[in-house]
Design an enzyme around this catalytic site. Structure first.
Site, PDB file in Angstrom:
ATOM      1  N   PHE A 170       0.831  -1.197   0.000  1.00 25.85           N
ATOM      2  CA  PHE A 170       0.000   0.000   0.000  1.00 25.85           C
ATOM      3  C   PHE A 170       0.872   1.256   0.000  1.00 25.85           C
ATOM      4  O   PHE A 170       1.899   1.307   0.674  1.00 25.85           O
ATOM      5  CB  PHE A 170      -0.890   0.058   1.251  1.00 25.85           C
ATOM      6  CG  PHE A 170      -2.027  -0.915   1.237  1.00 25.85           C
ATOM      7  CD1 PHE A 170      -3.189  -0.623   0.552  1.00 25.85           C
ATOM      8  CD2 PHE A 170      -1.942  -2.109   1.911  1.00 25.85           C
ATOM      9  CE1 PHE A 170      -4.245  -1.514   0.545  1.00 25.85           C
ATOM     10  CE2 PHE A 170      -2.989  -3.008   1.917  1.00 25.85           C
ATOM     11  CZ  PHE A 170      -4.148  -2.702   1.220  1.00 25.85           C
ATOM     12  N   ASP A 171       0.437   2.254  -0.762  1.00 28.70           N
ATOM     13  CA  ASP A 171       0.917   3.614  -0.549  1.00 28.70           C
ATOM     14  C   ASP A 171       0.053   4.170   0.577  1.00 28.70           C
ATOM     15  O   ASP A 171      -1.121   4.452   0.377  1.00 28.70           O
ATOM     16  CB  ASP A 171       0.761   4.446  -1.828  1.00 28.70           C
ATOM     17  CG  ASP A 171       1.155   5.901  -1.618  1.00 28.70           C
ATOM     18  OD1 ASP A 171       1.674   6.213  -0.539  1.00 28.70           O
ATOM     19  OD2 ASP A 171       0.926   6.712  -2.525  1.00 28.70           O
ATOM     20  N   LYS A 172       0.626   4.286   1.751  1.00 29.57           N
ATOM     21  CA  LYS A 172      -0.197   4.504   2.944  1.00 29.57           C
ATOM     22  C   LYS A 172      -0.900   5.856   2.961  1.00 29.57           C
ATOM     23  O   LYS A 172      -1.990   5.983   3.520  1.00 29.57           O
ATOM     24  CB  LYS A 172       0.670   4.378   4.204  1.00 29.57           C
ATOM     25  CG  LYS A 172       1.726   5.448   4.373  1.00 29.57           C
ATOM     26  CD  LYS A 172       2.519   5.248   5.669  1.00 29.57           C
ATOM     27  CE  LYS A 172       3.611   6.290   5.824  1.00 29.57           C
ATOM     28  NZ  LYS A 172       3.065   7.664   5.929  1.00 29.57           N
ATOM     29  N   THR A 232      -4.545   6.269   1.994  1.00 31.76           N
ATOM     30  CA  THR A 232      -5.133   4.934   1.840  1.00 31.76           C
ATOM     31  C   THR A 232      -5.316   4.296   3.206  1.00 31.76           C
ATOM     32  O   THR A 232      -6.425   3.916   3.588  1.00 31.76           O
ATOM     33  CB  THR A 232      -4.232   4.049   0.959  1.00 31.76           C
ATOM     34  OG1 THR A 232      -4.004   4.705  -0.283  1.00 31.76           O
ATOM     35  CG2 THR A 232      -4.885   2.706   0.711  1.00 31.76           C
TER      36      THR A 232
END
Length: 344
Positions: A195-197, A200
């Site tokens: 994930f691209d945190k 998100t």
């Protein structure tokens, strides 16, 4: 009479556009003059404003910060980054998934077979029976229609594209762009996700997590001086520091002669003291960084936190760690099989 000189003109590639503080950047372009922090969250999802200087690229739809920018247009509206995102969504909805392709091939063979069987059931038994008891045309036509209704592949053929387009549209409404039905189907086989945190897994809202005091200063003193300067700024990091001061009941002291240093921080005077709040790079350039400051900054950065150094009267007195908040509904997940920790 209408003043033709004030009529709106559609800009062309190469035109110079002036973007005032707080305005939305109209088109993609390159910064020709000026400095400002630009909020690119509507385009990239990045929660922190990005400093833009001459030569940097800006996106149409992004929101300018406190500085004025002169932007040279490089792409028109139909070719802008936002327009390309919209085009990707439309093209993704038009792409055929493997299951849809299979169903279409299946229907091309299956449908003629069903039609042929239905015609045979409607015609052959009455014709073979002649005028006998089995030559009831209405009965056999009814039975052929029953076969068509039961065996018709229409529901199967229609359901596949409708479900895929519905899934792509639902994901797009929530800010997730999927490049077609084929990619959507591959999610069924995914066992590990990176994930691209930002935006998100996180809320896109910063908060102060650590206050490290240096050179004999207290955490209250560090937070008081930092909040006094940052109360004049609209930067997300500044707002996080002020929010922490309010939460800790730290009084917001008035700051004088506050000057913003684009890309570095801010400086001013608080209660007669010369205070600087900014990045480690700015403190290092002024010769105030040392082993203690470097160690505290590296330790917080290793935890994925942004750092702000606070200095007073020519000496660093503290380092503040700031991090994005994890969403309340973000769940813990098991580690990926190929790694010893979860990839975020």
């Amino acid at each position: 009479p209408t003043d033709q000189s004030s009529a709106a003109v559609e800009p062309a590639v190469g035109d110079l556009v002036i973007v005032r503080p707080g305005e939305k950047i109209p088109l993609d372009g390159l910064v020709d003059a000026g400095q400002s922090h630009v909020n690119q969250a509507p385009i990239t999802g990045e929660s922190l404003p990005v400093l833009k200087e001459p030569g940097d690229e800006v996106f149409g739809g992004a929101i300018n910060g406190r500085g004025a920018l002169e932007v040279t247009v490089t792409r028109l509206r139909r070719d802008s980054t936002l327009a390309r995102i919209i085009h990707l969504v439309e093209r993704a909805q038009a792409q055929r998934a493997p299951s849809q392709t299979f169903v279409d091939r299946f229907a091309r063979v299956y449908t003629p077979i069903v039609l042929a069987l239905a015609c045979a059931i409607a015609l052959l038994p009455p014709l073979v029976a002649g005028g006998g008891a089995g030559a009831d045309w209405s009965t056999w036509i009814y039975r052929s229609l029953v076969l068509l209704v039961i065996s018709c592949p229409c529901a199967l053929v229609i359901s596949t594209p409708v479900s895929i387009v519905s899934a792509l549209a639902a994901a797009a409404r929530k800010g997730v762009l999927i490049k077609g039905g084929a990619r959507l189907e591959r999610l069924a086989a995914v066992r590990c996700i990176a994930f691209d945190k930002t935006g998100t897994l996180t809320r896109g809202r910063l908060r102060v997590t650590d206050i490290v005091s240096l050179n004999g200063a207290s955490t209250v003193e560090t937070l008081t001086l930092a909040a006094a300067l940052e109360s004049r700024s609209e930067h997300p990091i500044a707002q996080a520091i002020v929010a922490r001061a309010v939460a800790d009941d730290v009084p917001l002291t008035k700051a004088d002669r506050v000057e913003a240093l684009p890309g570095l921080g801010a400086e001013g005077r608080v209660a007669g003291r010369a205070v600087v709040v900014g990045s480690h790079r700015m403190v290092a350039e002024r010769g105030w960084a040392g082993t203690t400051v470097d160690g505290a900054t590296r330790a917080l950065a290793a935890l994925g936190k942004s750092t702000v150094v606070v200095a007073a009267d020519g000496a660093a007195i503290g380092v503040i760690g700031v991090a994005d908040e994890i969403r309340a509904n973000a769940r813990d997940t098991p580690s990926c099989p190929a790694t010893s920790h979860t990839i975020l």
